[in-house]
Design a protein around this motif. Sequence first.
Motif, short mmCIF file in Angstrom:
data_model
loop_
_atom_site.label_atom_id
_atom_site.label_comp_id
_atom_site.label_asym_id
_atom_site.label_seq_id
_atom_site.Cartn_x
_atom_site.Cartn_y
_atom_site.Cartn_z
N GLY A 136 6.59 15.86 -5.19
CA GLY A 136 5.32 16.07 -5.86
C GLY A 136 4.39 14.88 -5.81
O GLY A 136 3.64 14.64 -6.76
N TRP A 137 4.40 14.13 -4.70
CA TRP A 137 3.48 13.00 -4.56
C TRP A 137 2.09 13.54 -4.26
O TRP A 137 1.88 14.21 -3.24
CB TRP A 137 3.94 12.07 -3.44
N ASP A 138 1.15 13.24 -5.12
CA ASP A 138 -0.18 13.85 -5.02
C ASP A 138 -1.16 13.05 -4.17
O ASP A 138 -2.05 13.64 -3.54
CB ASP A 138 -0.78 14.05 -6.41
N LEU A 139 -1.06 11.72 -4.16
CA LEU A 139 -1.96 10.95 -3.30
C LEU A 139 -1.62 11.23 -1.83
O LEU A 139 -0.46 11.49 -1.49
CB LEU A 139 -1.82 9.45 -3.58
N PRO A 140 -2.61 11.20 -0.94
CA PRO A 140 -2.33 11.43 0.48
C PRO A 140 -1.22 10.50 0.97
O PRO A 140 -1.24 9.29 0.69
CB PRO A 140 -3.67 11.11 1.15
N TYR A 141 -0.25 11.08 1.70
CA TYR A 141 0.94 10.32 2.12
C TYR A 141 1.11 10.39 3.64
O TYR A 141 0.90 11.43 4.26
CB TYR A 141 2.19 10.88 1.45
N ARG A 142 1.54 9.24 4.21
CA ARG A 142 1.80 9.16 5.65
C ARG A 142 3.15 8.49 5.87
O ARG A 142 3.36 7.36 5.44
CB ARG A 142 0.70 8.36 6.34
N PRO A 143 4.09 9.16 6.53
CA PRO A 143 5.38 8.53 6.81
C PRO A 143 5.25 7.51 7.95
O PRO A 143 4.54 7.74 8.93
CB PRO A 143 6.27 9.71 7.22
#
Length: 245
Positions: A136-143
């Motif tokens: 539930g990570w809401d901030l934009p995420y990049r692996p």
Amino acid sequence: MKTLAATAGAAAALVLALVAPVAPAHAVNPHGGDGLRAASPRAVELGGVRVRLQPGTEQVVTLNRRRGHHATVTFWARDADGGWTARRTARDGRIGYGGVVPGDRRRQGTGTTPLGTHRLFSTFGTHGRATARRAGWDLPYRPIRRGDFWVQDNRSRFYNRYRNISRGGFRPHTSERLTDYGAQYEYVVVLDYNREQVRGRGAGIFLHVNGDGATAGCVSAPRRILAFAMRWLDPAKHPVVAVGR
């Protein structure tokens, strides 16, 4: 010609007008009793740190420097009545080995952390997108992938940007290869410091997991605190981080 009595009456009326309290055009109950709320202050002090609020800010992270490169990290949430409540605190946060300096006076390579309030707007890390969705990570995420860099090349138009080496446009030996920091960059929240790309001012200022000591200019906190941050931060609440002395 006015009479003496009329003149005296006018003077008395003037005195009363000057000393009588003036009612506001609209008195607002800050607790919403009349259906309205008082305007949000533009700055508050939380945990000893001055915070410049953005419109709509309801989440704040403060770093209050204690000694050397050590700092207290606190996560604050805005209450329904406009106050602030601490949700998490850790006394073993870190700042840069060069101390702190006003952001507009910072120079790249000095190991200093920029003072002031900075927006938190995106994240990256070593976990996959599926993990991010489940958590539930809401901030934009990049692996992080092989060949990913944070560009610190002052000649590049991609200065202070996330970019893969396969796309070119920067000199990798001048930049930070993200896979070199697997432990610290497991969870990373990006600050908007120097988004305008002023050359020489510094690139890649993050909130990330603690390493062995001071950072090179970022702010960091224990792993458990960053794991909480990834779940808690919400772009709809306009989160910011404030760094104090």
